[in-house]
Design an enzyme around this catalytic site. Structure first.
Site, PDB file in Angstrom:
ATOM      1  N   SER A  89       2.539  45.084 -36.427  1.00  0.00           N
ATOM      2  CA  SER A  89       2.637  44.101 -37.530  1.00  0.00           C
ATOM      3  C   SER A  89       1.209  44.436 -38.362  1.00  0.00           C
ATOM      4  O   SER A  89       1.194  45.663 -38.894  1.00  0.00           O
ATOM      5  CB  SER A  89       2.484  42.737 -36.985  1.00  0.00           C
ATOM      6  N   HIS A 135      11.044  40.509 -35.476  1.00  0.00           N
ATOM      7  CA  HIS A 135       9.741  40.932 -35.945  1.00  0.00           C
ATOM      8  C   HIS A 135       8.838  41.285 -34.556  1.00  0.00           C
ATOM      9  O   HIS A 135       7.756  42.219 -34.319  1.00  0.00           O
ATOM     10  CB  HIS A 135       8.822  39.884 -36.653  1.00  0.00           C
ATOM     11  N   ASP A 152      13.884  41.408 -38.782  1.00  0.00           N
ATOM     12  CA  ASP A 152      12.789  40.964 -39.005  1.00  0.00           C
ATOM     13  C   ASP A 152      12.549  40.128 -40.339  1.00  0.00           C
ATOM     14  O   ASP A 152      12.868  40.702 -41.271  1.00  0.00           O
ATOM     15  CB  ASP A 152      11.615  42.336 -39.113  1.00  0.00           C
TER      16      ASP A 152
END
Length: 262
Positions: free
Chosen positions: A106, A232, A202
């Site tokens: 991320s 995610h 996601d």
């Protein structure tokens, strides 16, 4: 759970980390560094799974918390992307030896790119997991009138999160610093293998972001793998197996010297 040790970088700056030393045949391979996401810490599923794999295979491995995250010093609200990138640079240069396979999850994907820009000789390969480069731009654009008024009045916007009962404190400093550290505003020229993993389910980082990042990377060996149905977190058994296989493959490519610095 391993007890962290601390890298002291100043009177109020202590970076908690856990380091695994290389053993046996693993000494010849690049080490692996895990860079966590926004408000996450080094005790997450992906970091621990990679550490377990590294121990089995004899690879050097480093996981750590940015300042204001996990067991490191400081308050989250006082930090920003530039600060956390510097934490990563300091951790890699002081706690590892030689080029590393850098795994960014991320926000960690953005941090990994900033690390590669600042210290390219220390990056053997880069693996992005739901990488979120320049996410503060979208975050700022998503602010409604009430959020903008809150930030104008207090310097802080408390943004609801799907991952916590407490809203995320988004500071003016974070937004302004993010604009100074963009990586998708110009081509990303790299001399090492890049592997991007992205889930199609996601809801925080879209496939469009992954495609845009893929298009910006200019290097000898760059690949994007889409995983249908992965979210995610990218932390299910299927995703963890793919992550480990991808890190292993990227390290082997780097070790064989297929990708050489430009």
């Amino acid at each position: 759970m391993s007890t962290p040790t601390y890298l002291d970088l100043g009177p109020d700056r202590r970076i908690a980390h856990v380091r695994t030393k290389a053993q046996g045949a693993g000494r010849a391979a690049p080490g692996v560094v895990f860079l966590g996401g926004f408000r996450s810490d080094m005790e997450g599923t992906k970091a621990l799974a990679l550490e377990a794999w590294a121990r089995r295979e004899g690879h050097a491995f480093l996981r750590f918390d940015y300042r204001g995250h996990g067991a490191s010093s400081g308050a989250f609200e006082d930090g920003c992307v530039g600060d956390w990138a510097d934490d990563a640079i300091q951790a890699v240069t002081r706690l590892t030896e030689g080029p590393q396979v850098v795994v960014g999850s991320s926000m960690g994907g953005w941090i990994a790119l900033l690390l590669a820009r600042a210290a390219p000789a220390r990056v053997a390969a880069l693996v992005g997991v739901a990488a979120a480069p320049d996410f503060t731009v979208e975050m700022a654009a998503s602010m409604n009138e009430a959020a903008r008024a809150e930030m104008a009045a207090t310097g802080l916007w408390r943004r609801p999160s799907a991952y916590s009962d407490d809203p995320y404190p988004i500071t003016r400093k974070l937004i302004e610093d993010g604009a100074r550290n963009l990586v998708l505003d110009a081509p990303l020229r790299v001399g090492f293998p890049v592997r991007l993993l992205q889930g199609t389910a996601d809801e925080d980082v879209s496939v469009d972001v992954a495609m845009r990042l893929l298009g910006h990377v200019e290097g000898p060996d760059t690949r994007l793998t889409l995983v249908k149905g992965a979210d995610h977190r990218f932390s299910g058994a299927r995703e963890i197996d793919l992550l480990i296989a991808t890190v292993e493959e990227a390290g082997l490519v780097a070790q064989k010297g297929i990708s050489s610095p430009e």
